[in-house]
Design an enzyme around this catalytic site. Structure first.
Site, mmCIF file in Angstrom:
data_model
loop_
_atom_site.group_PDB
_atom_site.id
_atom_site.type_symbol
_atom_site.label_atom_id
_atom_site.label_comp_id
_atom_site.label_asym_id
_atom_site.label_seq_id
_atom_site.Cartn_x
_atom_site.Cartn_y
_atom_site.Cartn_z
ATOM 1 N N ASP A 1 -9.710 -5.499 -4.916
ATOM 2 C CA ASP A 1 -9.262 -4.371 -4.132
ATOM 3 C C ASP A 1 -10.281 -2.947 -4.408
ATOM 4 O O ASP A 1 -10.087 -2.447 -5.414
ATOM 5 C CB ASP A 1 -7.795 -3.832 -4.484
ATOM 6 C CG ASP A 1 -7.229 -3.076 -3.521
ATOM 7 O OD1 ASP A 1 -7.682 -2.282 -2.906
ATOM 8 O OD2 ASP A 1 -5.721 -3.285 -3.256
ATOM 9 N N SER B 1 0.995 -1.104 -0.078
ATOM 10 C CA SER B 1 0.015 0.031 -0.030
ATOM 11 C C SER B 1 0.982 1.373 -0.072
ATOM 12 O O SER B 1 1.829 1.396 -1.027
ATOM 13 C CB SER B 1 -0.988 -0.170 1.215
ATOM 14 O OG SER B 1 -1.839 0.879 0.825
ATOM 15 N N HIS C 1 -7.941 -5.589 -0.686
ATOM 16 C CA HIS C 1 -6.409 -5.030 -0.448
ATOM 17 C C HIS C 1 -5.697 -5.724 0.270
ATOM 18 O O HIS C 1 -4.449 -5.734 0.313
ATOM 19 C CB HIS C 1 -6.810 -3.487 0.398
ATOM 20 C CG HIS C 1 -5.645 -2.692 0.269
ATOM 21 N ND1 HIS C 1 -4.976 -2.398 -0.765
ATOM 22 C CD2 HIS C 1 -5.119 -1.850 1.142
ATOM 23 C CE1 HIS C 1 -4.026 -1.422 -0.452
ATOM 24 N NE2 HIS C 1 -4.288 -1.116 0.719
#
Length: 269
Positions: free
Chosen positions: A222, A98, A250
């Site tokens: 995601d 991320s 995610h």
């Protein structure tokens, strides 16, 4: 083994180093707003395969110090450089999830560090986290601003709502509580500053500077960093490989943790 590394005056980062003995090093950079403990299900298994797993807590997160300033991608990339230099790492893999994926992209573009043998991006918040006139993917800046406002108003509620978007597969209430607790270990201002960096930074000019073998791991479902992020990275990083995780959101590091660990070990070699 855990220890602290000083990256600037009065700023120390916590590092966990799990080494089975002469293992191939992997330096893991966590996502927003959690810390290195998010990789528990990698640190449990990869050392069995002969990998040295090193996780650091970015400034403001986990057990690291919480300075008021220094939450730009450049500064956090500089912190990572100091950790690498201090540990004397050579021929190691650099991995980021991320915002951690975004920061390691900036690190490679900023330093072109030839000690990095492989780059792994997991659900990376890149090349940009927010929509632009010529980039229609991700959240709007107004949506991120609302997260910043809720961080200052009711951070536990913001984290709970954010976590609801994180995983595409069933997770137990106990796991959800544990994962939310990682976000609560951060400082409030670092949580907000991380959102500001996500909102404003643009890594598209960085991608052409990456020359090491790169693997892009990304959940097809995601909802935080949509799959077109991965496709944009794949198109922008020469010679990269894209590994879709069809059953993951995610949180692909947990949704499909067996596949995740297997593919990571295969990529690093």
């Amino acid at each position: 083994m855990g220890y602290y590394i000083t990256v600037e005056r009065n700023v120390n980062l916590f590092v966990e180093d799990v080494d089975p003995g002469d293992g191939k090093p992997i330096l893991f950079i966590h996502g927003w707003p959690v810390n290195h403990k998010m990789y528990e299900y990698q640190f449990d298994q990869l050392p069995k395969m002969g990998y040295r797993c090193i996780g650091l807590d970015l400034r403001g997160f986990g057990n690291s110090d919480r300075p008021w300033n220094g939450y730009s991608y450049n500064r956090m990339a500089d912190d990572i450089r100091i950790v690498i230099d201090t540990l004397g790492l050579e021929n190691f893999a650099l991995a980021g999830f991320s915002i951690g994926g975004a920061i390691v992209i900036r690190y490679m573009a900023r330093y072109m560090d030839q000690r990095v043998s492989k780059l792994a991006l997991f659900g990376a918040a890149a090349p940009a986290f927010t929509k632009r006139p010529d980039y229609p993917y991700g959240m709007t800046k107004d949506e991120v601003n609302k997260l910043i406002q809720l961080t200052y108003k009711d951070r536990p509620q913001m984290l709970a709502e954010f976590a609801n978007l994180f995983f595409a597969r069933f997770i137990t209430d106990s796991f959800r509580g544990w994962f939310n607790s990682l976000g609560l270990e951060a400082s409030g201002h670092a949580t907000a500053q991380g959102l500001i960096a996500l909102r404003d930074e643009d890594l598209r000019p960085d991608l052409s500077k990456i020359t090491v073998p790169t693997a892009i791991f990304h959940g097809v479902q995601d909802q935080i960093c949509p799959f077109p992020f991965a496709e944009s990275l794949h198109a922008g990083i020469r010679g990269s490989s894209l590994i879709p995780f069809e059953l993951s959101g995610h949180g692909l590091f947990y949704c499909e943790k067996e596949k995740f660990n297997r593919e990571l070990a295969q990529f690093i070699g």
